[in-house]
Design an enzyme around this catalytic site. Structure first.
Site: not given
Length: 464
Positions: A299-300, A360-362
């Site tokens: 999530y960006y 798992v991504e931010n």
């Protein structure tokens, strides 16, 4: 009192092709990432003797991982997401035997993590595949690649069954719609039918990997990985609302197949309306019934959707063709900052699937500059991460089951989109620039100490 669970996993996320370097060492083959020196949206450049890319060395994690893992442990990481480079295990993808040197490298990496009590979360395929499979087979457009991937997955499951208990299949699997070479090994300009057939093969391969993981490592959990591309309607016009529903479904369908075990009706209509006829066998349908244990996602940012085609056309230069939200600020790279969107997405995914979620991504990419004392005063990153983590805590209080949070990337690395080192995400600064100059020395940023406190207090130090 709102809080994170005592079992919550804190850490960071890396990708082999963005940190390891050593791109031809110890038998490694060429990957699709190696022939995309300008990033996932750049051209294919065939490697020739003497040619070089920033990713060839990247941040030299291949040789420096003990130093980096020690720094992660100092921050208190309980989890590190990494990926295995398929070409270290099977250099050409169809080799008769795996490459022992490649297998041994990840043995050492996982042993180092275990020594620091850091749980590995391992992605099988993170934006790369053997280049030979693209040239010789036509990438994921060829059904034979399913079997080759399953063999690779079974090889690493068997090898690391006592060291790795949490796995992911394909990184941001829905990115294939926007970057087909990176996602499924197809050239830009491929038809919708070709792309969706390749995606189908990959979805089957993902399900076969899930089944193999459950068979070989019964006490393991394996999840999918989605690019969380949450969209809002630009206005409350019914046409905008329905167009937004369709846009969200374009990426949610990957989760529907991986979590529910079959294609949803709205995608079957999409295929009919667009003249897409997929080769789906009875064996495929049976394989897809092996569904994931949890859902992981990146999530960006969020974006807006409108049925006004003229307005939409002006947004086509954006990575995901998002219409900007007039109520949000943006990063230096034009990515809109929306912490509440993360809470919304967590609730949407939980309501839709009722499976545990893992962020798992931010993270925030920025042009960090050390001050006179050599310290990066990255208060902007602290603010970004703090505000997003507060919304994660709110979602947990909403009743969403969240397993953990691994920020992207905890140490500066080569960006995927344009292969830049100047777009920095890390808590740890790496002395290297976009031209490859620098000592590769590591140093702690201000955010390093901030994240260390967040972890040590299990989120209690966050500012509301």
């Amino acid at each position: 009192m709102k809080s994170f669970p005592s079992t919550f996993l804190w850490g960071g996320a890396l990708a082999a092709n963005q940190v390891e370097g050593a791109y031809r060492e110890e038998g490694k083959g060429l990957s699709t990432s190696d022939v995309q020196p300008q990033g996932i949206f750049g051209p294919i450049v065939e490697r020739e003797p003497g040619s070089s890319s920033i990713k060839d060395i990247a941040i030299d994690f291949y040789h420096r991982y003990p130093e980096d893992i020690k720094l992660f442990a100092e921050m208190g990481f309980s989890c590190l997401r990494v990926s295995i480079a398929w070409t270290r295990i099977f250099p050409n993808g169809d080799d008769p035997q795996p490459n022992e040197a490649g297998l041994a490298f990840y043995d050492r990496l996982f042993d180092e993590l275990a020594a620091h009590r850091i749980t590995p979360l391992v992605t099988l395929s993170h934006y790369e595949m053997p280049w030979s499979l693209v040239k010789q087979y036509g990438g994921w457009g060829n059904r034979q690649v399913i079997d080759l991937f399953e063999r690779y997955a079974r090889t690493v499951f068997a090898r690391y069954q006592h060291k790795v208990k949490r796995w992911l299949t394909f990184n941001e699997i829905n990115m294939s719609l926007h970057a087909p070479m990176t996602g499924v090994g197809l050239p830009d300009g491929s038809s919708k039918s070709e792309v969706y057939q390749a995606i189908h093969h990959q979805l089957v391969a993902s399900a076969l990997a899930v089944n193999a993981c459950h068979e070989i490592i019964p006490d393991a959990q394996i999840g999918n990985m989605l690019l969380g591309g949450l969209m809002y309607p630009l206005t409350c016009k019914p046409d905008d609302v329905f167009k937004t529903l369709q846009e969200n479904r374009s990426w949610q369908f990957f989760g529907d197949v991986q979590c529910r075990g079959s294609y949803p009706g709205y995608m079957l209509r999409f295929f009919r309306d667009n003249g897409i006829r997929l080769d789906i066998t009875d064996a495929d349908r049976q394989a897809l019934k092996s569904t994931v244990d949890f859902i992981s996602f990146s999530y960006y940012m969020t974006g807006c959707v409108t049925a006004d085609e003229a307005h939409s056309q002006r947004a086509r230069s954006n990575i995901l063709s998002m219409v900007p939200n007039p109520h949000l600020a943006s990063s230096e790279w034009g990515w809109q900052i929306d912490p509440v969107g993360l809470r919304t997405l967590l609730n949407v995914l939980w309501d839709r699937y009722q499976k545990p979620l893992f962020i798992v991504e931010n993270g925030l990419g920025a042009k960090d500059e050390p001050d006179a004392a050599g310290m990066v005063q990255d208060d902007y990153r602290i603010s970004y991460l703090n505000d997003h983590l507060v919304q994660v805590r709110e979602a947990i209080d909403d009743g969403v089951e969240v397993l953990g949070y691994t920020s992207w990337g905890p140490i500066d690395l080569v960006s995927a989109s344009k292969a830049e080192l100047s777009k920095r995400y890390g808590f740890i600064y790496v002395d290297r620039d976009d031209s490859g100059n620098g000592s590769l020395a590591r140093s702690r940023k201000k955010s390093f100490y901030w994240y260390k406190e967040v972890i040590s207090t299990n989120g209690a130090s966050l500012k509301q």
